[in-house]
Design a protein around this motif. Structure first.
Motif, mmCIF file in Angstrom:
data_model
loop_
_atom_site.group_PDB
_atom_site.id
_atom_site.type_symbol
_atom_site.label_atom_id
_atom_site.label_comp_id
_atom_site.label_asym_id
_atom_site.label_seq_id
_atom_site.Cartn_x
_atom_site.Cartn_y
_atom_site.Cartn_z
ATOM 1 N N LEU A 174 0.852 -1.189 0.000
ATOM 2 C CA LEU A 174 0.000 0.000 0.000
ATOM 3 C C LEU A 174 0.887 1.237 0.000
ATOM 4 O O LEU A 174 1.999 1.212 0.526
ATOM 5 N N ASP A 175 0.383 2.326 -0.552
ATOM 6 C CA ASP A 175 1.159 3.563 -0.677
ATOM 7 C C ASP A 175 1.211 4.309 0.664
ATOM 8 O O ASP A 175 0.688 5.409 0.810
ATOM 9 N N ILE A 176 1.823 3.659 1.640
ATOM 10 C CA ILE A 176 1.939 4.190 2.997
ATOM 11 C C ILE A 176 3.379 4.011 3.471
ATOM 12 O O ILE A 176 3.987 2.970 3.236
ATOM 13 N N PRO B 9 3.375 -1.906 4.065
ATOM 14 C CA PRO B 9 3.564 -0.519 3.635
ATOM 15 C C PRO B 9 4.598 -0.470 2.513
ATOM 16 O O PRO B 9 5.406 -1.378 2.357
ATOM 17 N N LYS B 10 4.561 0.600 1.761
ATOM 18 C CA LYS B 10 5.551 0.809 0.703
ATOM 19 C C LYS B 10 6.954 0.868 1.296
ATOM 20 O O LYS B 10 7.913 0.394 0.709
ATOM 21 N N ASN C 244 15.085 -7.117 3.135
ATOM 22 C CA ASN C 244 13.764 -6.500 3.030
ATOM 23 C C ASN C 244 13.899 -5.120 2.410
ATOM 24 O O ASN C 244 14.248 -4.160 3.091
ATOM 25 N N LYS C 245 13.596 -5.018 1.148
ATOM 26 C CA LYS C 245 13.803 -3.771 0.413
ATOM 27 C C LYS C 245 12.880 -2.648 0.871
ATOM 28 O O LYS C 245 13.101 -1.497 0.511
ATOM 29 N N SER D 249 10.260 10.072 3.334
ATOM 30 C CA SER D 249 9.162 9.275 2.788
ATOM 31 C C SER D 249 8.873 9.586 1.327
ATOM 32 O O SER D 249 8.968 10.723 0.880
ATOM 33 N N LYS D 250 8.470 8.536 0.610
ATOM 34 C CA LYS D 250 8.085 8.672 -0.793
ATOM 35 C C LYS D 250 6.638 8.236 -1.026
ATOM 36 O O LYS D 250 6.226 8.048 -2.162
#
Length: 127
Positions: free
Chosen positions: A8-10, A37-38, A62-63, A86-87
């Motif tokens: 998810l974009d979080i 999360p992203k 874990n990327k 954050s991105k």
């Protein structure tokens, strides 16, 4: 190891300072969530070198893990740095001693998106 590849974009931002073994439990809890999360951003405010080495190994496996070591910061300043790094479209904040439930991220994300919210503070969603 993750259960699936649903992201998810979080961004999850977690300030840490010499967290001991609690960081391993927290990491396992996040990586076992139904959705991930992203990125998970750990802002380390001066923990010992052992913690830096642990996160370097963790990032290789874990990327989604981002680790930034800085000079002593208060938790609020560490969170602000995490925001800058954050991105993702959405942000959430955790403390090292708080463990997520398996479905918390997806439920929170869906609630924010479905209600067109810009902000969601601590709540208990019962569906």
């Amino acid at each position: 190891m993750t259960i699936n590849n649903k992201f998810l974009d979080i961004s999850v931002i977690i300030p840490i300072y010499n967290p001991n073994n609690s960081i391993k439990v927290l990491k396992a809890s996040f990586l076992n969530c139904e959705y991930l999360p992203k990125e998970i951003i750990f802002i380390d405010s001066g923990s010992n070198n052992h913690m830096s080495k642990y996160f370097e190994r963790l990032k290789e496996k874990n990327k989604i893990i981002i680790y930034k070591k800085v000079n002593l910061l208060h938790p609020g300043s560490a969170r602000n740095l995490g925001i800058k790094i954050s991105k993702s479209k959405y942000l959430t904040f955790f403390d090292v001693n708080t463990l997520p439930k398996k479905d918390w991220l997806k439920k929170s994300y869906d609630y924010v998106v479905n209600h067109k919210l810009n902000l969601l503070l601590g709540y208990r969603l019962t569906l």
